[in-house]
Design an enzyme around this catalytic site. Sequence first.
Site, PDB file in Angstrom:
ATOM      1  N   LYS A 183      14.057  18.261 -52.632  1.00 17.06           N
ATOM      2  CA  LYS A 183      14.747  19.224 -52.091  1.00 17.06           C
ATOM      3  C   LYS A 183      13.699  20.089 -51.254  1.00 17.06           C
ATOM      4  CE  LYS A 183      15.385  23.702 -52.866  1.00 17.06           C
ATOM      5  NZ  LYS A 183      15.498  24.202 -51.484  1.00 17.06           N
ATOM      6  N   SER A 236       6.346  29.385 -54.970  1.00 17.88           N
ATOM      7  CA  SER A 236       5.649  30.709 -55.507  1.00 17.88           C
ATOM      8  C   SER A 236       5.339  30.601 -57.193  1.00 17.88           C
ATOM      9  CB  SER A 236       6.707  31.577 -55.216  1.00 17.88           C
ATOM     10  OG  SER A 236       8.039  31.509 -55.943  1.00 17.88           O
ATOM     11  N   GLU A 257       2.223  23.415 -58.160  1.00 16.61           N
ATOM     12  CA  GLU A 257       1.204  23.540 -57.146  1.00 16.61           C
ATOM     13  C   GLU A 257       1.498  25.004 -56.732  1.00 16.61           C
ATOM     14  OE1 GLU A 257      -0.631  24.918 -54.384  1.00 16.61           O
ATOM     15  OE2 GLU A 257       0.135  23.112 -53.341  1.00 16.61           O
ATOM     16  N   CYS A 291      -1.136  28.016 -49.366  1.00 17.42           N
ATOM     17  CA  CYS A 291      -1.566  28.542 -50.617  1.00 17.42           C
ATOM     18  C   CYS A 291      -3.054  28.774 -51.056  1.00 17.42           C
ATOM     19  CB  CYS A 291      -0.978  27.726 -51.421  1.00 17.42           C
ATOM     20  SG  CYS A 291      -1.064  26.010 -51.055  1.00 17.42           S
ATOM     21  N   GLU A 388      -0.601  37.673 -53.278  1.00 17.80           N
ATOM     22  CA  GLU A 388      -0.684  36.960 -52.410  1.00 17.80           C
ATOM     23  C   GLU A 388       0.184  37.319 -51.289  1.00 17.80           C
ATOM     24  OE1 GLU A 388       1.477  32.941 -53.029  1.00 17.80           O
ATOM     25  OE2 GLU A 388      -0.153  32.002 -52.181  1.00 17.80           O
TER      26      GLU A 388
END
Length: 477
Positions: A183, A236, A257, A291, A388
């Site tokens: 997806k 996330s 990840e 990231c 973040e």
Amino acid sequence: MPLFEYAPAPESRDIANLKPSYRPFIDGEFVDGSGEQMKTINPATEEVLAEVGTASPSDVDTAVKAARKAYARTWSKMPGAERAKYLFRVARLIQERARELAVLESLDNGKPIKESRDSDVPTAAAHFFYHAGWADKLDYAGLGPDPKPLGVAGQIIPWNFPLLMLAWKIAPALATGNTVVLKPAETTPLTALVFAEICQQAELPPGVVNILPGAGDIGSELVNHPDINKIAFTGSTDVGKLIQRQVAGTSKQLTLELGGKAANIVFEDAPLDQAVEGIVNGIFFNQGHVCCAGSRLLAQESIVDELMEKLRARVSTLRLGDPLDKNTDIGAINSAEQLAKIKELVESGDSEGAQRWTSPCPVPERGFFFAPTVFSEVQQAMRIAREEIFGPVLSVLTFRTPDEAVSKANNTPYGLSAGIWTEKGSRIFWMANQLRAGVVWANTFNRFDPAAPFGGYQESGFGREGGRTGLEAYLSV
Ligand code: NDP
């Protein structure tokens, strides 16, 4: 007064072969998904690029069944050397269609064409080449005498590197004999659907790769499907935690990840001009939607003033604007939601007392843009030092000793990457041993290679992608 005036150098958008509509890819065919139609937009102009048919829960079931059939009848039975031929073919086709993929990626994602052209697409091809090489050597990879594929992998990817993240997921899965249902992110489905065309061109057996555009609920449906053997997720930390809870108690394998808040540490003996380039690359590459971005600069106190002066001068030269212009350094933020999130965190930096400096570059009125920003006098407790931001915003902290640098760098719930800038090799080794991060770069930043495993500690997730270690995540050993 700028040194040079740049003439516009736009790449032609016709190269993208943009179609008015795109459809899900199941069992080797493009099909009408029974989910709602969605529109994907160009974040640099806010114009609609195309209509995209999405998958429904019943399409997820059909895709998983197709992947299971392909796994049982064809793909898991095929000798590795035969699987490798398909992977090499896919890699070559990505190269042949590289310009089209790069322009399409820049249109759908907002990233500068020089990045999609020189980084995303070539690295995606490199992942297929690399893993093609492994497909017939798995017995000799040091992962046990007879490693076996897991079965059907459900893969969920984010919007920051749409094609590249697809390659990171699909290439190792196929090389090791698994089939996949992937997806893509809601805001960036287009290159994944062109990749599906590439699978057809490569005559990949039907069902080996299935691509389901859709929103988070379709990702969740995939995670919960009882006939999935492995989930690979990039995105996330919040959604990663949700997924971990969903697969707990099942036999599904999982790799996550997730986010990061990397420290990029500059010592007083570092070559400062080189470090400035690394800092800029670390946080402004891909608009900071990375990231492993070096979003916390830790500068030794003795050089912080000189470093900041050089950094501001360099950042002032970055060109922000049309992602299709070959001279653009910083493109568009991927969505209105992400832009709002960046603005909210930047406001928190202001209100918590950090000093904000923003590049004086012109910002287009239309589209989602955010000028490169550097916060100094940042304290560890501030939100801009802890959370973040996922945008072109750098937080600068200082340290006096290597021990202090280590304790500040490790003062984060994440642990994905870190950078060290120093002339001393012994300090690099000492620091790298102390830093709790999956990847530590020395005198460089944001370097990727399919042969190098990538992954995190703590809330940055677990499991590795890439390299020999990454194969293990798709094998029963
Ligand atoms: P998400 O984690 O929400 O999205 C990543 C992928 O997961 C997308 O395909 C998304 O679909 C899908 N998804 C969303 N909800 C679920 C669910 N419940 N179950 C399964 N799949 C799901 O990230 P966002 O795009 O919302 O970004 C939010 C923040 O996450 C960013 O600001 C950034 O901080 C961080 N992030 C980190 C990334 C990384 O590489 N580590 C990458 C992207 C974001 P959909 O696109 O439809 O939402």
